[in-house]
Design a protein around this motif. Sequence first.
Motif: not given
Length: 115
Positions: A1-10, A30-36, A97-99, A101-105
């Motif tokens: 599992x790989x998650x790569x965020x982008x788009x942040x800034x000032x 197939x999975x619920x996705x979340x932002x924290x 995402x939780x896949x 039983x393991x939560x990935x960030x």
Amino acid sequence: VQLVESGGGLVQPGGSLRLSCAASGFAFSRYVMSWYRQAPGKERELVALISSASGTTNYADSVKGRFTISRDNAQNTLFLQMNSLKVEDTAVYYCTVMVSGVRYWGQGTQVAVSS
């Protein structure tokens, strides 16, 4: 599992940003996705989540009416449109995402709201 965020800034108060999270290594649709998010000195908190099938969404009270979570299952990508940003939205934003039983960030993307 790989998650790569982008788009942040000032951005200035009242401004907008759109965060993206590119997902791979699992059946994204197939999975619920979340932002924290996690602000300095504070605990990580749920911002928004979106279901897999129906696209049902849920938001923290602090962002309701300003943020919109969405997903593109064809592109395995999660989005967070953030409008009317406030200084208190400053934080590192993570998709997760939780896949099996393991939560990935992801590694997170920094959002700074300041004048």
